[in-house]
Design an enzyme around this catalytic site. Sequence first.
Site, PDB file in Angstrom:
ATOM      1  CG  LEU A   1      -2.194   0.859   1.045  1.00 14.56           C
ATOM      2  CD1 LEU A   1      -3.177   0.239   0.063  1.00 14.56           C
ATOM      3  CD2 LEU A   1      -2.889   1.068   2.396  1.00 14.56           C
TER       4      LEU A   1
ATOM      5  CB  SER B   1       4.862   0.509   8.342  1.00 16.22           C
ATOM      6  OG  SER B   1       4.692   1.315   7.195  1.00 16.22           O
TER       7      SER B   1
ATOM      8  NE  ARG C   1      10.244  -2.271 -12.603  1.00 22.65           N
ATOM      9  CZ  ARG C   1       9.560  -1.162 -12.900  1.00 22.65           C
ATOM     10  NH1 ARG C   1       8.280  -1.234 -13.229  1.00 22.65           N
ATOM     11  NH2 ARG C   1      10.153   0.023 -12.908  1.00 22.65           N
TER      12      ARG C   1
ATOM     13  CG  ASP D   1       1.383  -2.638 -17.558  1.00 23.41           C
ATOM     14  OD1 ASP D   1       1.224  -2.692 -18.792  1.00 23.41           O
ATOM     15  OD2 ASP D   1       1.905  -1.668 -16.980  1.00 23.41           O
TER      16      ASP D   1
ATOM     17  CD  GLU E   1       8.401  -5.605 -18.445  1.00 22.93           C
ATOM     18  OE1 GLU E   1       7.416  -6.135 -17.901  1.00 22.93           O
ATOM     19  OE2 GLU E   1       8.594  -4.375 -18.501  1.00 22.93           O
TER      20      GLU E   1
ATOM     21  CG  HIS F   1       6.194  -1.966 -18.263  1.00 22.67           C
ATOM     22  ND1 HIS F   1       7.322  -2.440 -17.673  1.00 22.67           N
ATOM     23  CD2 HIS F   1       5.800  -0.910 -17.503  1.00 22.67           C
ATOM     24  CE1 HIS F   1       7.610  -1.706 -16.596  1.00 22.67           C
ATOM     25  NE2 HIS F   1       6.690  -0.768 -16.483  1.00 22.67           N
TER      26      HIS F   1
END
Length: 316
Positions: free
Chosen positions: A154, A178, A235, A259, A264, A282
């Site tokens: 997040l 965290s 990634r 994506d 890649e 991507h």
Amino acid sequence: MSRTPLLILGGGTTAEDRARLEAAHASVFAKDFDELAAMDAETRAQVRAVAYRGHYRFDGTGMDLLPNLEVIANFGVGYDQIVVADATARGVKVTNTPDVLNDDVADLAVAMLLAQCRNMVEGDARVRRGEWPQKGELPLNRKMSGNKAGIVGLGRIGREIADRLAAFKMEIHYTSRSEKETPGWTYHGNDVVSLASAVDFLVVAIVGGPETVNTVSREAIDALGPRGVIVNISRGTTIDEDAMLDALEQGRIAGAGLDVFVGEPKVNPRFFALDQVHLQPHQGSGTVETRRAMAMLQLENVTACLEGKPLKTPVN
Ligand code: NAP
């Protein structure tokens, strides 16, 4: 005062961005490290800043070609291809382009999830090929709103994705190193298996690099289960790709929207045989508006360095 203090490095730099950099600072250009190494030593010694755009490794060997280097200004928020420890050891600063791309990457994550759940690619093809009259309606697809979503990481982009999915009436769960201030979202520590077992959709938004390889493990993929969908805009390396392909092929998860890929732009051809995956090249930050904002921020960092001012968005 060096005559050409800026090196524009990377064949991916657009003509417009290159012209803007060249207009601001006396520059030299190298498509890649081979071209850089072929440059004469005197020119390389003049370089104080690199405007870098590439997905190939930039480590101490490349940095040592530039003995007076002060900053590597990366085009992109993800700098996993730059070995920051090597830069720090040489007193070189690294900058990136955070925040300006959050909306676009989050939009694409949601779009891939929608496209995957609502079978939009097949729907478009059916209409476009003139098959609608013979084949009729699509098989019923999958409701997206109201499911449970798990965000792996997040951070800046993960937060934007979560906000969007909350607007789709989803219950939000997340992992991060965290706990964050949230409107009551469920925190799973750094336990992706726990996260996956609690949700329908797993959206991956952590950083890349060696520390996050296979964060979404085979065990986490199994925990997601046969109704589960994975979306990855981070990634390729953050998911155990072979385990994901096994699970997709065996119907142990329902689908994926991706994506980013391991290795890649080459993509494992096993993906191409799967109907229930949505694949993108991507293009998370790939809008005119955002790419311009990224280029401007990269230029601001270069200029700040060359004028001896504080960097806008330093990494180290
Ligand atoms: P960010 O704000 O730094 O957030 C990254 C998240 O990764 C955070 O939740 C952070 O945890 C977590 N994290 C960082 N280092 C970690 C580690 N060593 N181990 C475990 N978790 C770690 O980054 P962002 O701006 O949201 O960008 C995230 C990534 O998206 C980028 O790094 C890039 O790879 C990718 N990206 C992709 C595209 C695309 O075109 N598809 C475009 C832009 C970015 P904490 O919250 O605990 O700090």
